[in-house]
Design a protein around this motif. Structure first.
Motif, PDB file in Angstrom:
ATOM      1  N   GLN A  86       0.822  -1.198   0.000  1.00  0.00           N
ATOM      2  CA  GLN A  86       0.000   0.000   0.000  1.00  0.00           C
ATOM      3  C   GLN A  86       0.858   1.250   0.000  1.00  0.00           C
ATOM      4  N   ARG A  87       0.403   2.271  -0.724  1.00  0.00           N
ATOM      5  CA  ARG A  87       0.965   3.609  -0.621  1.00  0.00           C
ATOM      6  C   ARG A  87      -0.014   4.469   0.161  1.00  0.00           C
ATOM      7  N   ILE A  88       0.488   5.156   1.182  1.00  0.00           N
ATOM      8  CA  ILE A  88      -0.321   5.988   2.074  1.00  0.00           C
ATOM      9  C   ILE A  88       0.324   7.362   2.154  1.00  0.00           C
ATOM     10  N   ASP A  89      -0.482   8.402   2.136  1.00  0.00           N
ATOM     11  CA  ASP A  89       0.048   9.763   2.234  1.00  0.00           C
ATOM     12  C   ASP A  89       0.531  10.035   3.654  1.00  0.00           C
ATOM     13  N   LEU A  90       1.776  10.489   3.793  1.00  0.00           N
ATOM     14  CA  LEU A  90       2.374  10.700   5.112  1.00  0.00           C
ATOM     15  C   LEU A  90       1.614  11.735   5.921  1.00  0.00           C
ATOM     16  N   TYR A  91       1.055  12.732   5.273  1.00  0.00           N
ATOM     17  CA  TYR A  91       0.481  13.868   5.992  1.00  0.00           C
ATOM     18  C   TYR A  91      -1.012  13.722   6.282  1.00  0.00           C
ATOM     19  N   SER A  92      -1.738  13.026   5.396  1.00  0.00           N
ATOM     20  CA  SER A  92      -3.183  12.892   5.581  1.00  0.00           C
ATOM     21  C   SER A  92      -3.613  11.510   6.038  1.00  0.00           C
ATOM     22  N   GLY A  93      -2.785  10.495   5.770  1.00  0.00           N
ATOM     23  CA  GLY A  93      -3.183   9.123   6.053  1.00  0.00           C
ATOM     24  C   GLY A  93      -4.076   8.527   4.981  1.00  0.00           C
ATOM     25  N   ASP A  94      -4.302   9.243   3.893  1.00  0.00           N
ATOM     26  CA  ASP A  94      -5.119   8.707   2.812  1.00  0.00           C
ATOM     27  C   ASP A  94      -4.397   7.555   2.115  1.00  0.00           C
ATOM     28  N   VAL A  95      -5.127   6.487   1.827  1.00  0.00           N
ATOM     29  CA  VAL A  95      -4.572   5.378   1.056  1.00  0.00           C
ATOM     30  C   VAL A  95      -4.619   5.755  -0.414  1.00  0.00           C
ATOM     31  N   VAL A  96      -3.454   5.903  -1.024  1.00  0.00           N
ATOM     32  CA  VAL A  96      -3.369   6.325  -2.419  1.00  0.00           C
ATOM     33  C   VAL A  96      -3.644   5.152  -3.346  1.00  0.00           C
ATOM     34  N   TRP A  97      -3.058   4.006  -3.069  1.00  0.00           N
ATOM     35  CA  TRP A  97      -3.349   2.795  -3.827  1.00  0.00           C
ATOM     36  C   TRP A  97      -2.942   1.559  -3.038  1.00  0.00           C
ATOM     37  N   THR A  98      -3.516   0.451  -3.436  1.00  0.00           N
ATOM     38  CA  THR A  98      -3.192  -0.866  -2.882  1.00  0.00           C
ATOM     39  C   THR A  98      -2.965  -1.828  -4.034  1.00  0.00           C
ATOM     40  N   ARG A  99      -1.881  -2.581  -3.962  1.00  0.00           N
ATOM     41  CA  ARG A  99      -1.601  -3.595  -4.975  1.00  0.00           C
ATOM     42  C   ARG A  99      -1.483  -4.958  -4.314  1.00  0.00           C
ATOM     43  N   ASP A 100      -2.115  -5.951  -4.916  1.00  0.00           N
ATOM     44  CA  ASP A 100      -2.088  -7.316  -4.401  1.00  0.00           C
ATOM     45  C   ASP A 100      -0.993  -8.118  -5.083  1.00  0.00           C
ATOM     46  N   ILE A 101      -0.267  -8.885  -4.292  1.00  0.00           N
ATOM     47  CA  ILE A 101       0.803  -9.754  -4.792  1.00  0.00           C
ATOM     48  C   ILE A 101       0.277 -11.182  -4.737  1.00  0.00           C
ATOM     49  N   PRO A 102       0.067 -11.803  -5.877  1.00  0.00           N
ATOM     50  CA  PRO A 102      -0.562 -13.131  -5.877  1.00  0.00           C
ATOM     51  C   PRO A 102       0.313 -14.204  -5.261  1.00  0.00           C
ATOM     52  N   ASN A 103      -0.348 -15.182  -4.690  1.00  0.00           N
ATOM     53  CA  ASN A 103       0.335 -16.345  -4.132  1.00  0.00           C
ATOM     54  C   ASN A 103       0.450 -17.382  -5.244  1.00  0.00           C
ATOM     55  N   ASP A 104       1.432 -17.191  -6.136  1.00  0.00           N
ATOM     56  CA  ASP A 104       1.574 -18.081  -7.292  1.00  0.00           C
ATOM     57  C   ASP A 104       2.725 -19.056  -7.137  1.00  0.00           C
ATOM     58  N   PHE A 105       3.125 -19.294  -5.884  1.00  0.00           N
ATOM     59  CA  PHE A 105       4.188 -20.270  -5.610  1.00  0.00           C
ATOM     60  C   PHE A 105       3.887 -20.893  -4.257  1.00  0.00           C
ATOM     61  N   PRO A 106       4.120 -22.190  -4.051  1.00  0.00           N
ATOM     62  CA  PRO A 106       3.816 -22.810  -2.755  1.00  0.00           C
ATOM     63  C   PRO A 106       4.495 -22.084  -1.597  1.00  0.00           C
ATOM     64  N   ILE A 107       3.725 -21.746  -0.579  1.00  0.00           N
ATOM     65  CA  ILE A 107       4.262 -21.023   0.562  1.00  0.00           C
ATOM     66  C   ILE A 107       4.572 -21.987   1.701  1.00  0.00           C
ATOM     67  N   ASP A 108       5.353 -21.508   2.663  1.00  0.00           N
ATOM     68  CA  ASP A 108       5.645 -22.318   3.837  1.00  0.00           C
ATOM     69  C   ASP A 108       4.392 -22.456   4.686  1.00  0.00           C
ATOM     70  N   PRO A 109       4.154 -23.637   5.252  1.00  0.00           N
ATOM     71  CA  PRO A 109       2.924 -23.858   6.017  1.00  0.00           C
ATOM     72  C   PRO A 109       2.911 -23.110   7.337  1.00  0.00           C
ATOM     73  N   ALA A 110       1.726 -22.926   7.873  1.00  0.00           N
ATOM     74  CA  ALA A 110       1.536 -22.168   9.121  1.00  0.00           C
ATOM     75  C   ALA A 110       1.822 -23.066  10.318  1.00  0.00           C
ATOM     76  N   ARG A 111       3.103 -23.223  10.597  1.00  0.00           N
ATOM     77  CA  ARG A 111       3.506 -23.978  11.786  1.00  0.00           C
ATOM     78  C   ARG A 111       4.863 -23.467  12.245  1.00  0.00           C
ATOM     79  N   GLY A 112       5.158 -23.702  13.528  1.00  0.00           N
ATOM     80  CA  GLY A 112       6.444 -23.290  14.074  1.00  0.00           C
ATOM     81  C   GLY A 112       6.582 -21.779  14.126  1.00  0.00           C
ATOM     82  N   TYR A 113       7.799 -21.307  13.936  1.00  0.00           N
ATOM     83  CA  TYR A 113       8.101 -19.892  14.123  1.00  0.00           C
ATOM     84  C   TYR A 113       7.494 -18.993  13.057  1.00  0.00           C
TER      85      TYR A 113
END
Length: 421
Positions: A86-113
């Motif tokens: 996300q890009r956010i304006d430092l002075y107003s806090g307005d969200v200028v844009w949001t970009r999604d990064i796809p999960n197109d590769f196997p990720i590490d499972p939700a366990r351990g650290y």
């Protein structure tokens, strides 16, 4: 703009004029220093400029450039996991844009650290024109300031033996994005800022199970070294070519999660797992420098929180909550005291995940569940000026703070907060 008089002995890439920027993890050269003064006390209703609810959780830090704030997060899980920038304006806090990064590769499972820090732990970096985000196995993405994707590049799909996930942050050198992809491929990878093409790759087994951020050190006025604390050794590379210049073995066992501190020509790092220690060496030289280690404390230090330096004294808050002061290059601490007010550690008994930063000569230490401590540096004792909690946010605060233009930015698993007057 308020400034404070600071004697800074970190010798490379600390800008004393571009106060309005915090372009990477822990600011210039990952040393955590700003001359900007920010409020000492705040709450949800006092000195709170704005609050923005984020797209998801994360342990990365915000970065700031030219009045723009960039921060990453993740939402969902498994095949439905999505990372966000996300890009956010430092002075107003307005969200200028949001970009999604796809999960197109196997990720590490939700366990351990990995459940301690999640899947958005790498802080992005910017050169003022583009943002470069490292998203572990999803690779590196480059965007311009309008949110247009410029390129993406794979880094690797390996997991270390412990499967703790990715956490190291990229840095810039000349026209390169240097990515510490130890978790994914036991390598440093240098990519072209222009198109993401690979320029060089340096591979070594000791780069696996490493989670810190590299730094740059000027040597002899003409040479720049890329410094990294790996598992079992310091490593120094030519950042332009990836050629190994020197290494030094040290007695820090297990993985390495910390970032090296630079004071003049002295390099200091703490870490190790399951026990910690602190070691130091002078920058420069060639080949095997294992016999040139300045000291090796072999007593508890800190696992993942890096130090800051004020007036020639290093200060760090261990993940256990013990605060230390020491002179660079000296093994003995000046003092060690536990921070008061740590009620409920917040995750595996460790009250701190974030590293401290300095703003206007004061130390700001973000704890996971007990607010942000403001400390007056002293070579004699611990002097806590305030402990600032934000009511209504019971999530963990894992990310290191950022400072620019008189504002302090801290992030939780829920929101990004801007503190200022």
């Amino acid at each position: 703009m308020k400034t404070a008089s600071l004697t800074l002995s970190i010798s490379f890439l600390i800008s004393c004029v571009a106060f309005a920027n915090w372009p990477q993890f822990r600011g210039d050269n990952a040393q955590g220093i700003s001359l900007e003064a920010v409020p000492v006390e705040w709450s949800e209703s006092e000195n709170m400029v704005w609050k923005v609810d984020l797209e998801g959780e994360g342990s990365s830090s915000p970065i700031i450039s030219g009045g723009a704030v960039f921060v990453t997060s993740y939402s969902g899980s498994g095949e439905n996991l999505m990372r966000h920038l996300q890009r956010i304006d430092l002075y107003s806090g307005d969200v200028v844009w949001t970009r999604d990064i796809p999960n197109d590769f196997p990720i590490d499972p939700a366990r351990g650290y990995i459940t301690e820090h999640g899947w958005a732990s790498n802080t992005p970096v910017t050169d003022g024109e583009a943002i470069f985000g490292y998203f572990g196995k999803a690779g590196v993405y480059a965007f311009d300031y309008d949110g247009n994707q410029l390129w993406k590049a794979r880094t690797g799909g390996m997991s270390s033996a412990k499967v703790w996930g990715s956490a190291s942050s990229p840095i810039l050198y000349d026209d390169l994005v240097i990515v510490p992809a130890g978790e994914e491929t036991n390598s440093f990878i240098a990519l072209s800022k222009a198109d993401g093409s690979e320029r060089w790759r340096a591979k070594h087994p000791s780069l696996g199970q490493t989670y810190g951020t590299p730094i740059l050190a000027k040597v002899g006025g003409s040479r720049t070294d890329l410094i990294y604390a790996a598992t079992g050794n310091f490593r120094a590379y030519d950042p332009a070519t990836g050629e190994l210049r020197w290494f030094a073995n040290y007695n820090l066992p297990g993985n390495m999660s910390n970032t090296t501190h630079l004071s003049g020509d002295i390099l200091t790092v703490s870490g190790g797992f399951p026990r910690t220690a602190r070691v130091a060496i002078k920058a420069g030289g060639e080949g095997d420098r294992s016999n040139q280690i300045l000291y090796d404390t072999q007593k508890p230090a800190t696992y993942m929180t890096a130090p800051v330096e004020v007036d020639g004294i290093m200060y760090w808050i261990a993940d256990s909550g013990i605060t230390f002061a020491a002179k660079p290059g000296e093994a003995e601490e000046l003092w060690a005291e536990r921070l008061p007010g740590l009620e409920g550690a917040g995750g595996r008994g460790k009250p701190f995940y974030a590293s401290p930063v300095v703003a206007g000569g004061k130390i700001y230490a973000v704890s996971r569940a007990n607010g942000t401590f403001v400390i007056e540096p002293s070579p004699d004792r611990l002097n806590v000026l305030s402990q600032n909690k934000i009511a209504g946010d019971s999530t963990l605060f894992n990310g290191t703070a950022a400072v620019a233009d008189g504002k302090l930015l801290i992030r939780s698993q829920q929101a990004l907060y801007c503190i200022g007057e």
